[in-house]
Design a protein around this motif. Structure first.
Motif, PDB file in Angstrom:
ATOM      1  N   PRO A   9     -17.319  17.223 -16.632  1.00  0.00           N
ATOM      2  CA  PRO A   9     -17.634  16.567 -17.905  1.00  0.00           C
ATOM      3  C   PRO A   9     -19.112  16.556 -18.272  1.00  0.00           C
ATOM      4  O   PRO A   9     -19.447  16.309 -19.430  1.00  0.00           O
ATOM      5  N   LEU A  35     -21.682  22.266 -24.795  1.00  0.00           N
ATOM      6  CA  LEU A  35     -21.167  21.126 -24.021  1.00  0.00           C
ATOM      7  C   LEU A  35     -21.413  21.187 -22.517  1.00  0.00           C
ATOM      8  O   LEU A  35     -21.390  20.172 -21.848  1.00  0.00           O
ATOM      9  N   THR A  80     -16.476  23.610 -20.455  1.00  0.00           N
ATOM     10  CA  THR A  80     -16.677  22.190 -20.222  1.00  0.00           C
ATOM     11  C   THR A  80     -15.389  21.517 -19.737  1.00  0.00           C
ATOM     12  O   THR A  80     -14.291  21.932 -20.105  1.00  0.00           O
ATOM     13  N   GLY A  81     -15.541  20.484 -18.918  1.00  0.00           N
ATOM     14  CA  GLY A  81     -14.385  19.715 -18.446  1.00  0.00           C
ATOM     15  C   GLY A  81     -13.427  20.593 -17.675  1.00  0.00           C
ATOM     16  O   GLY A  81     -13.822  21.327 -16.769  1.00  0.00           O
ATOM     17  N   ASP A  82     -12.154  20.527 -18.033  1.00  0.00           N
ATOM     18  CA  ASP A  82     -11.156  21.443 -17.483  1.00  0.00           C
ATOM     19  C   ASP A  82     -10.806  22.445 -18.580  1.00  0.00           C
ATOM     20  O   ASP A  82     -10.572  22.052 -19.732  1.00  0.00           O
ATOM     21  N   ILE A  85      -7.820  22.063 -21.397  1.00  0.00           N
ATOM     22  CA  ILE A  85      -7.795  21.123 -22.522  1.00  0.00           C
ATOM     23  C   ILE A  85      -8.769  21.614 -23.590  1.00  0.00           C
ATOM     24  O   ILE A  85      -9.991  21.608 -23.375  1.00  0.00           O
ATOM     25  N   SER A 110     -11.870  16.964 -16.212  1.00  0.00           N
ATOM     26  CA  SER A 110     -11.927  16.842 -17.669  1.00  0.00           C
ATOM     27  C   SER A 110     -12.737  15.612 -18.074  1.00  0.00           C
ATOM     28  O   SER A 110     -12.778  14.611 -17.349  1.00  0.00           O
ATOM     29  N   SER A 111     -13.333  15.663 -19.259  1.00  0.00           N
ATOM     30  CA  SER A 111     -14.039  14.480 -19.783  1.00  0.00           C
ATOM     31  C   SER A 111     -13.064  13.309 -19.941  1.00  0.00           C
ATOM     32  O   SER A 111     -13.461  12.147 -19.933  1.00  0.00           O
ATOM     33  N   PHE A 162      -9.724  13.609 -28.440  1.00  0.00           N
ATOM     34  CA  PHE A 162     -10.796  14.593 -28.340  1.00  0.00           C
ATOM     35  C   PHE A 162     -11.192  15.015 -29.755  1.00  0.00           C
ATOM     36  O   PHE A 162     -10.411  14.868 -30.707  1.00  0.00           O
ATOM     37  N   LEU A 163     -12.346  15.608 -29.893  1.00  0.00           N
ATOM     38  CA  LEU A 163     -12.748  16.332 -31.108  1.00  0.00           C
ATOM     39  C   LEU A 163     -12.565  15.515 -32.383  1.00  0.00           C
ATOM     40  O   LEU A 163     -12.289  16.077 -33.434  1.00  0.00           O
ATOM     41  N   VAL A 189     -16.621   6.849 -25.740  1.00  0.00           N
ATOM     42  CA  VAL A 189     -17.540   7.256 -24.676  1.00  0.00           C
ATOM     43  C   VAL A 189     -18.254   8.527 -25.131  1.00  0.00           C
ATOM     44  O   VAL A 189     -17.635   9.576 -25.316  1.00  0.00           O
ATOM     45  N   LYS A 191     -20.828  11.443 -24.368  1.00  0.00           N
ATOM     46  CA  LYS A 191     -21.391  12.209 -23.251  1.00  0.00           C
ATOM     47  C   LYS A 191     -21.092  11.554 -21.892  1.00  0.00           C
ATOM     48  O   LYS A 191     -22.003  11.281 -21.089  1.00  0.00           O
ATOM     49  N   ALA A 192     -19.818  11.323 -21.661  1.00  0.00           N
ATOM     50  CA  ALA A 192     -19.388  10.716 -20.398  1.00  0.00           C
ATOM     51  C   ALA A 192     -19.989  11.456 -19.208  1.00  0.00           C
ATOM     52  O   ALA A 192     -19.936  12.689 -19.156  1.00  0.00           O
ATOM     53  N   THR A 219     -19.386  14.985 -29.322  1.00  0.00           N
ATOM     54  CA  THR A 219     -19.394  14.870 -27.858  1.00  0.00           C
ATOM     55  C   THR A 219     -18.942  13.487 -27.392  1.00  0.00           C
ATOM     56  O   THR A 219     -19.559  12.861 -26.528  1.00  0.00           O
ATOM     57  N   ALA A 220     -17.876  12.989 -27.987  1.00  0.00           N
ATOM     58  CA  ALA A 220     -17.364  11.678 -27.591  1.00  0.00           C
ATOM     59  C   ALA A 220     -15.849  11.693 -27.524  1.00  0.00           C
ATOM     60  O   ALA A 220     -15.196  12.490 -28.194  1.00  0.00           O
ATOM     61  N   LEU A 221     -15.322  10.801 -26.716  1.00  0.00           N
ATOM     62  CA  LEU A 221     -13.881  10.574 -26.669  1.00  0.00           C
ATOM     63  C   LEU A 221     -13.617   9.190 -27.231  1.00  0.00           C
ATOM     64  O   LEU A 221     -14.387   8.259 -26.989  1.00  0.00           O
TER      65      LEU A 221
HETATM   66  N1  SAH Z   1     -12.127  21.078 -21.897  1.00  0.00           N
HETATM   67  C1  SAH Z   1     -12.885  19.885 -22.252  1.00  0.00           C
HETATM   68  C2  SAH Z   1     -12.704  19.508 -23.714  1.00  0.00           C
HETATM   69  C3  SAH Z   1     -13.272  20.540 -24.676  1.00  0.00           C
HETATM   70  S1  SAH Z   1     -13.081  20.103 -26.350  1.00  0.00           S
HETATM   71  C4  SAH Z   1     -12.516  18.747 -21.299  1.00  0.00           C
HETATM   72  O1  SAH Z   1     -11.613  18.899 -20.493  1.00  0.00           O
HETATM   73  O2  SAH Z   1     -13.173  17.705 -21.356  1.00  0.00           O
HETATM   74  C5  SAH Z   1     -14.610  19.353 -26.718  1.00  0.00           C
HETATM   75  C6  SAH Z   1     -14.443  17.860 -26.917  1.00  0.00           C
HETATM   76  O3  SAH Z   1     -14.287  17.271 -25.642  1.00  0.00           O
HETATM   77  C7  SAH Z   1     -15.615  17.138 -27.548  1.00  0.00           C
HETATM   78  O4  SAH Z   1     -15.536  17.175 -28.938  1.00  0.00           O
HETATM   79  C8  SAH Z   1     -15.411  15.735 -27.039  1.00  0.00           C
HETATM   80  O5  SAH Z   1     -14.403  15.078 -27.774  1.00  0.00           O
HETATM   81  C9  SAH Z   1     -14.870  15.990 -25.652  1.00  0.00           C
HETATM   82  N2  SAH Z   1     -15.893  15.963 -24.609  1.00  0.00           N
HETATM   83  C10 SAH Z   1     -16.302  16.992 -23.830  1.00  0.00           C
HETATM   84  N3  SAH Z   1     -17.199  16.574 -22.925  1.00  0.00           N
HETATM   85  C11 SAH Z   1     -17.356  15.235 -23.135  1.00  0.00           C
HETATM   86  C12 SAH Z   1     -18.111  14.207 -22.491  1.00  0.00           C
HETATM   87  N4  SAH Z   1     -18.895  14.456 -21.442  1.00  0.00           N
HETATM   88  N5  SAH Z   1     -17.998  12.945 -22.965  1.00  0.00           N
HETATM   89  C13 SAH Z   1     -17.183  12.660 -23.999  1.00  0.00           C
HETATM   90  N6  SAH Z   1     -16.447  13.587 -24.634  1.00  0.00           N
HETATM   91  C14 SAH Z   1     -16.524  14.850 -24.204  1.00  0.00           C
END
Ligand code: SAH
Length: 251
Positions: A9, A35, A80-82, A85, A110-111, A162-163, A189, A191-192, A219-221
């Motif tokens: 994340p 990201l 980014t993340g997994d 997703i 994942s975030s 997300f998004l 959250v 930039k978790a 960049t928030a959930l």
């Molecule tokens: N594959 C990623 C998601 C990609 S889509 C995952 O598993 O996390 C991109 C969206 O993910 C962003 O718009 C935001 O909603 C979320 N995101 C990604 N990194 C983030 C973080 N560190 N903190 C909060 N939201 C995040």
């Protein structure tokens, strides 16, 4: 060979050991610059070619991968993340298959889970919610029929959006229309797990204004549901009266 790697994340030590190893071996790294934490690129070996996919098209990404393959290189595509997703990896995998290039996927944190850790919450609390709905508000990317926020809200389950940070008003309207009350707890959250992470705790009724004031637009959930508010029933698994495969319950 192309390795799709989940970068985690944000925090640089939340990549998997396997993901880090792939980064160290890579001759080419294509990372999602919008990201992925660039601090992860410090694992790249000297001479590794590094591309930021934020400024590239799908064709350009595939071209770099194909070129690397021709030279016998190992390429890492860092997401980014997994990657599963909202990773847009399917179209890349299909492009590689068409070109006869092998690939595999290394999962990441994942975030979704980075945010839960930052919030110190459990998404699945007995008698509160036993399901997590992972979705997004409809923006430029359409959402299939039957998956509207309004319909998904009718389950009253934990929701992680997300998004959707630029669509707070729509999120509020649709979730309210679906049955969530204005007092429903919401956490945003930003930039978790990054050093500049921010957490905003609010309610559905206050969400758009709270996000506007906090100036969170990307960049928030957005996490929605009663799991944020504390009331729950303890798990059966650790209940002294509950018999499991490993432990006999006491009356
Ligand atoms: N594959 C990623 C998601 C990609 S889509 C995952 O598993 O996390 C991109 C969206 O993910 C962003 O718009 C935001 O909603 C979320 N995101 C990604 N990194 C983030 C973080 N560190 N903190 C909060 N939201 C995040």
């Amino acid at each position: 060979m192309v390795h799709f790697v989940g970068a985690g994340p944000g925090a640089e030590d939340l990549i998997t050991l396997r993901g880090k190893q792939y980064l160290e071996q890579a001759d080419v790294i294509i990372y999602a610059g919008s990201l992925v934490n660039p601090a992860l690129l410090k694992w790249a070996k000297e001479g590794c070619a590094i591309y930021n996919s934020a400024t590239m098209t799908l064709e350009e990404v595939l071209h770099v991968m194909e070129d690397g393959e021709r030279k016998g290189f190992t390429t890492v595509r860092l997401h980014t993340g997994d990657p599963a997703i909202y990773g847009a990896i399917k179209e890349q995998m299909d492009g590689l298959a068409e070109r006869g290039i092998d690939y595999d996927i290394c999962p990441g944190v994942s975030s979704l889970f980075g945010a839960a850790a930052s919030l110190q919450i459990e998404y699945t609390l007995p008698r509160v919610s036993q399901s997590v709905i992972i979705t997004r508000a409809e923006g430029r990317t359409p959402v299939p029929e039957g998956e509207s926020l309004k319909e998904l809200a009718s389950h009253g389950a934990t929701m992680v959006l997300f998004l959707s940070s630029a669509l707070a008003k729509k999120v509020q309207e649709d979730l309210t229309a679906g049955g969530y009350g204005p007092d429903t707890p919401v956490a945003v959250v930003y930039k978790a797990t990054w050093p500049d992470e921010r957490i905003l705790r609010t309610t559905l009724g206050e969400l758009p204004e709270a996000m506007r004031q906090a100036d969170i637009q990307k960049t928030a959930l957005i996490v929605v549901g009663k799991v944020l508010s504390g009331d729950y029933e303890k798990s059966k698994l650790y209940d002294p009266a509950f018999t499991t495969e490993y432990r006999k319950g006491k009356d």
